[in-house]
Design a protein around this motif. Structure first.
Motif, PDB file in Angstrom:
ATOM      1  N   ARG A 297       0.826  -1.209   0.000  1.00  0.00           N
ATOM      2  CA  ARG A 297       0.000   0.000   0.000  1.00  0.00           C
ATOM      3  C   ARG A 297       0.860   1.258   0.000  1.00  0.00           C
ATOM      4  O   ARG A 297       0.601   2.208  -0.751  1.00  0.00           O
ATOM      5  CB  ARG A 297      -0.935  -0.013   1.214  1.00  0.00           C
TER       6      ARG A 297
ATOM      7  N   SER B 141      -4.830  -8.083   1.876  1.00  0.00           N
ATOM      8  CA  SER B 141      -4.929  -7.608   0.500  1.00  0.00           C
ATOM      9  C   SER B 141      -6.068  -6.601   0.366  1.00  0.00           C
ATOM     10  O   SER B 141      -7.123  -6.732   0.993  1.00  0.00           O
ATOM     11  CB  SER B 141      -5.172  -8.789  -0.446  1.00  0.00           C
ATOM     12  N   SER B 142      -5.830  -5.579  -0.438  1.00  0.00           N
ATOM     13  CA  SER B 142      -6.830  -4.545  -0.694  1.00  0.00           C
ATOM     14  C   SER B 142      -6.590  -4.001  -2.095  1.00  0.00           C
ATOM     15  O   SER B 142      -5.546  -4.264  -2.700  1.00  0.00           O
ATOM     16  CB  SER B 142      -6.700  -3.420   0.342  1.00  0.00           C
ATOM     17  N   PRO B 143      -7.551  -3.243  -2.636  1.00  0.00           N
ATOM     18  CA  PRO B 143      -7.320  -2.658  -3.969  1.00  0.00           C
ATOM     19  C   PRO B 143      -6.035  -1.832  -4.027  1.00  0.00           C
ATOM     20  O   PRO B 143      -5.297  -1.897  -5.011  1.00  0.00           O
ATOM     21  CB  PRO B 143      -8.566  -1.781  -4.174  1.00  0.00           C
ATOM     22  N   LEU B 144      -5.761  -1.082  -2.966  1.00  0.00           N
ATOM     23  CA  LEU B 144      -4.560  -0.255  -2.958  1.00  0.00           C
ATOM     24  C   LEU B 144      -3.287  -1.092  -2.951  1.00  0.00           C
ATOM     25  O   LEU B 144      -2.320  -0.777  -3.649  1.00  0.00           O
ATOM     26  CB  LEU B 144      -4.573   0.670  -1.734  1.00  0.00           C
TER      27      LEU B 144
ATOM     28  N   ARG C  64      -2.949  -4.017  -4.209  1.00  0.00           N
ATOM     29  CA  ARG C  64      -2.786  -4.659  -5.525  1.00  0.00           C
ATOM     30  C   ARG C  64      -2.211  -3.687  -6.556  1.00  0.00           C
ATOM     31  O   ARG C  64      -1.530  -4.106  -7.491  1.00  0.00           O
ATOM     32  CB  ARG C  64      -4.128  -5.227  -5.992  1.00  0.00           C
ATOM     33  N   TRP C  65      -2.483  -2.408  -6.387  1.00  0.00           N
ATOM     34  CA  TRP C  65      -1.923  -1.416  -7.302  1.00  0.00           C
ATOM     35  C   TRP C  65      -0.416  -1.308  -7.170  1.00  0.00           C
ATOM     36  O   TRP C  65       0.268  -0.791  -8.061  1.00  0.00           O
ATOM     37  CB  TRP C  65      -2.563  -0.049  -7.050  1.00  0.00           C
TER      38      TRP C  65
END
Length: 342
Positions: free
Chosen positions: A9, A257-260, A262-263
């Motif tokens: 993140r 895990s989170s969208p951020l 994964r970016w």
């Protein structure tokens, strides 16, 4: 090895910070910078690159066979550095030569002028291709020093002490302007002390849940120092301390895990590829002044987000048709070079 999503993140936020640094650089160079639109946040963004270095050290420390991993990693970083240096040299030549010819120079003279813009100093500090590539060169040298220390059986504490000594010498050389050009942006001493900080946190398993709040407080102290006369020397120590403390936080709270997180997979792509887009924009704005972002905050953020999005979109094609073919040719020779050094 448990995956650390907290690192992911922050890595993505760090990549955004680097782009914002480069997007807003014109504010200071063109005399448009004020406290309201620039100085209140500018130095806070400097956490980004040292954090990248620290995460590398953290991941290195978690490997079962540190020296083998570092040897492979050194080859990977060196290949990437050469690949992107060649790319940006071509880009700069493609822009510089036609521009010089448009100003009346002949093609041979334009090439000669471009050749004169290159120097051995830029080779030494890793900026021969482009200014942002100092990061890869510094990371390579710092990782090589860490490899030598680990191979010789140095303890994490001994490695930290050695890195701090090298860092202090580097800061002194810059302060007295003695070969400071070779240590542009802090050079490998800055990379080493950050890298070793992450390595030490992982090896000693230093975990502090309050590290995030403390790191932010230290970063704001660093920002305050940026407005003082002692910033150049003392401020850098505060920044490094903030990064070390931040690493204790991510070690304590690896997260999920989170969208951020994964970016974060695009962090390196964003870092390496975004300057070409900013260069294209800069030359385009010379032709069409109406697209200048000036000092409007929304235009700056739009340019930052657009640069990140386009980098992520174009990089896979760039990787397929340029990076991978060139890597296959370069890797055997550069791997032999790394083996000689190690």
């Amino acid at each position: 090895m448990t995956h650390n999503y907290a690192i992911d993140r922050i890595k993505f936020l760090a990549a955004m910070a680097v782009v914002l640094i480069h997007v807003t650089a014109f504010l200071e160079t063109e005399g448009l910078a004020t406290f309201a639109n620039y100085y209140w946040y500018r130095h806070l963004l400097n956490f980004a690159v040292p954090f990248f270095f620290a995460t590398t050290g953290y991941l290195v420390a978690q490997q079962k066979d540190t020296t083998s991993y570092l040897r492979r990693y050194l080859t990977k970083i060196l290949v990437m550095y050469v690949v992107f240096t060649l790319f940006y040299l071509l880009v700069d030549a493609f822009i510089f030569v036609p521009t010089s010819m448009a100003m009346g120079a002949s093609f041979p003279n334009a090439l000669l002028q471009y050749w004169h813009t290159l120097s051995w100093v830029k080779v030494g500090n890793g900026q021969i291709g482009h200014y942002h590539l100092w990061y890869l060169w510094a990371l390579f040298l710092a990782s090589l020093i860490l490899y030598w220390c680990v191979k010789r059986g140095w303890s994490p504490t001994q490695i930290v002490v050695g890195a701090v000594v090298i860092y202090l010498v580097g800061r002194w050389l810059i302060t007295v302007n003695l070969h400071w050009e070779l240590l542009a942006n802090g050079g490998f001493p800055k990379a080493l002390v950050s890298l070793v900080g992450g390595y030490y946190v992982a090896k000693r398993n230093l975990a502090w849940r309050g590290g995030l709040v403390t790191a932010l407080i230290i970063l704001f102290a660093y920002q305050a120092l940026s407005l003082s006369d002692i910033h150049f020397f003392a401020g850098e120590f505060v920044l490094i301390l903030a990064i070390w403390v931040l690493m204790t936080y991510v070690n304590a709270r690896p997260g999920k895990s989170s969208p951020l997180s994964r970016w974060a997979a695009y962090s390196m792509e964003i870092y390496l590829f975004h300057p070409i887009l900013l260069t294209i924009y800069s030359y385009s704005s010379n032709v069409e002044p109406d697209i200048e972002i000036q000092s409007h905050g929304w235009r700056v953020m739009l340019m930052t987000c657009t640069t990140v999005a386009v980098s992520i979109f174009l990089y896979p094609y760039f990787d397929r048709f340029y990076i991978q073919p060139l890597e296959e040719r370069l890797e055997p020779n550069l791997d032999r070079l790394v083996r000689k050094l190690t």
